[in-house]
Design an enzyme around this catalytic site. Structure first.
Site, short mmCIF file in Angstrom:
data_model
loop_
_atom_site.label_atom_id
_atom_site.label_comp_id
_atom_site.label_asym_id
_atom_site.label_seq_id
_atom_site.Cartn_x
_atom_site.Cartn_y
_atom_site.Cartn_z
CG ASP A 1 -1.98 -1.02 1.21
OD1 ASP A 1 -2.93 -0.84 0.44
OD2 ASP A 1 -1.89 -2.00 1.97
NE ARG B 1 -6.22 5.28 2.70
CZ ARG B 1 -6.83 4.10 2.86
NH1 ARG B 1 -7.73 3.96 3.85
NH2 ARG B 1 -6.58 3.09 2.06
CG HIS C 1 -11.07 0.86 -0.78
ND1 HIS C 1 -10.65 2.16 -0.58
CD2 HIS C 1 -10.12 0.06 -0.21
CE1 HIS C 1 -9.51 2.17 0.09
NE2 HIS C 1 -9.17 0.91 0.34
CG HIS D 1 -8.98 -1.25 8.53
ND1 HIS D 1 -9.27 -0.17 7.74
CD2 HIS D 1 -7.93 -1.87 7.95
CE1 HIS D 1 -8.42 -0.13 6.73
NE2 HIS D 1 -7.59 -1.14 6.83
CG ASP E 1 -9.49 -3.62 1.77
OD1 ASP E 1 -8.30 -3.82 2.07
OD2 ASP E 1 -10.07 -2.54 1.97
#
Length: 527
Positions: A76, A145, A176, A188, A261
């Site tokens: 990443d 991001r 994503h 997460h 992911d």
């Protein structure tokens, strides 16, 4: 392909990681016994460029010897706060910082120089750029991001970065799918829900992905998000055939590599189980499964998939189709990966470092007020701020020694006050006491909307008569609480690169010329 044992086929469809700067016994067993054919690297695998180059070469040798195929070695390396490369490499600014420069050519340059360094190190797969549109201010995991809160902004900057990565021979996964920008939950840690219809997704979230596919995107990463008005079953996009096969492959026409992911994220692990999530992802149409941390979960997933094929629950043709896709991209990107020492001189070279420094300086934005320069050794400016605590699971843990107040204090021979991420009354009073003899206070804000003690301190400093400069080291939304008359600087990233740019601006040698790429800051002007 029929001659390849089933377990070896499954191993080619899994990417895993390991918790050290050298190969572990567990990893070697996964490669030998389960034929795991791909790797994902994190900061804990990285010490410096020489070590990383040697590690990647060893990984390639070990995997090729055990499986007969080279490895996809993924990382990443988005830039900004999601970077994994060492300090002696060139870590570019993050997405929103790049967009703040107003120059898409910076995004292309960032992609190209990142790819040159990744290839030199032996890394052939970058899990970037981010195509999510950050249209939710409360988004805890995407925010800076993203290139911005409009589809046009994201396309204008993400596509050049994608092209730069591709032009220098690195496989890039845009992410994503179908969009993580409108969530208030970190996948997460939980299971986000986006309650939009397919028509609504087409109007916004899907636009950058459609544009990326048209521009030649070769890999797309799925998101672990529920879309209940798109997928009738309560499964996230990664496990949804409606999203992966019907929408991504059929409607959008994507014929490249679909990757998940990480299946150890709680959105999958806590709600479905990593192994069931892996099987569900294959059924949905995903080709490559990331199980990034735990050997036992890799083994459990591989065995469950093997059992599903044996029992007829999963057709072996699904495995074969995914395998063909993975091997095709290995043939294109993993063959001839440089060995140890090959081309390492390009990693962190002067040309690259000058380029990223220029991008970073162009990215700093002024919001309100006028920049007050700081005179070294004068003692009239206090620097206050928190350390870069980990506020989500996407970024690396705070690096030892990285401190906004400490870096500024050293640069300007000035007093400092380090505070906790959410200072209470005692810490606020201590900072006010330290500021008593100073006319100017520079406050580093880090996710202050979520930790309002920082905002309270900034307001108290302003009402005490101090000249205040507030620096947003993360989300620029923090500057929405700027006191009247204060100067705000948006840096987007809490990184050594961003701190160097702030030093240059506070010295007066650089003007903050960026523009925040968010609708709420349309009035933030270039100087």
């Amino acid at each position: 392909m029929k001659a390849i044992p089933l377990r070896a086929k499954i191993g080619q469809l899994i990417a895993t990681g390991f918790p050290a700067a050298a190969m572990t016994g567990d990893l070697k067993r996964l490669i030998t016994d389960y034929k795991i054919g791909n790797i994902i690297l994190f900061s804990h695998n990285v010490a410096d460029k020489s070590q990383l180059g040697a590690l990647c070469a060893e990984l390639q040798r070990t995997i090729a010897a055990a499986t007969g195929y080279p490895a996809l070695i993924a990382i990443d390396q988005e830039g900004g706060r999601v970077t994994r490369l060492p300090a002696d490499a060139s870590n570019v600014p993050g997405a929103m910082a790049i967009a703040a420069t107003g120059r898409p050519e910076n995004a292309y340059a960032a992609g190209r120089l990142t790819a040159r360094e990744l290839r030199a190190l032996g890394i052939n797969f970058n899990l970037a750029p981010v195509l999510d549109i950050n249209n939710n201010k409360a988004n805890p995991v995407i925010n800076v991001r993203s290139y911005g809160d409009a589809a046009e902004t994201v396309e204008a900057f993400a596509l050049p970065m994608l092209r730069g990565l591709k032009d220098e021979g690195v496989l890039a996964a845009v992410k994503h799918f179908p969009g993580h920008g409108d969530t208030a939950v970190d996948s997460h840690l939980g299971l986000p829900v986006i309650d939009k219809t397919l028509a609504e997704l087409r109007e916004l979230e899907l636009k950058p992905f459609r544009a990326a596919i048209a521009a030649g995107a070769e890999a797309i990463m799925s998101s672990h998000i529920l879309f209940p008005r798109v997928e009738a079953e309560r499964v996230p996009a990664t496990m949804s055939r409606t999203v992966i096969t019907d929408l991504l492959k059929r409607e959008l026409g994507f014929d490249g590599l679909v990757v998940s992911d990480c299946l150890e994220m709680d959105a999958i692990k806590a709600y479905y189980g990593t192994a069931r999530g892996a099987l569900g992802a294959l059924k949905a149409g995903v080709h490559l499964l990331f199980i990034s941390h735990t050997p036992a979960l890799v083994m459990e997933a591989a065995e469950l998939i093997e059992q599903a094929v044996s029992s007829g629950e999963l057709a072996e043709s699904v495995i074969d189709d995914a395998l063909a896709k993975v091997l095709a991209y290995k043939a294109k990107y993993a063959m001839g990966t440089p060995g140890v020492g090959a081309e390492l001189a390009v990693v962190g070279c002067d040309v690259h470092r000058r380029a990223v420094a220029a991008m970073s300086r162009e990215s700093i934005c002024r919001v309100g007020g006028e920049v007050r320069t700081v005179r070294a050794g004068s003692g009239d400016t206090l620097f206050v701020g928190t350390l870069p605590y980990r506020t989500d699971q996407a970024s690396s843990l705070a690096k030892a020694g990285l401190s906004f107040p400490a870096a500024m204090g050293a640069a300007f021979d000035a007093p400092i006050a380090e505070i906790g991420i959410d200072p209470g009354e005692a810490e606020i009073e201590r900072a006010l006491a330290l500021a008593a003899g100073c006319a100017h206070v520079v406050v580093g804000l880090y996710h202050a909307r979520e930790y309002p003690g920082q905002l309270k301190l900034m307001e108290r400093l302003a009402t005490s008569g101090k000249s205040v400069t507030a620096v947003a080291l993360g989300k620029p939304y923090d500057l929405g609480a700027l006191p009247a008359g204060a100067c705000g600087l948006a840096a987007f990233d809490y990184t050594p690169l961003a701190l160097d740019s702030l030093i240059a601006i506070l010295q007066g040698s650089v003007e903050p010329a960026g523009r925040i790429p968010l609708a709420g800051f349309a009035g933030a002007v270039r100087q």
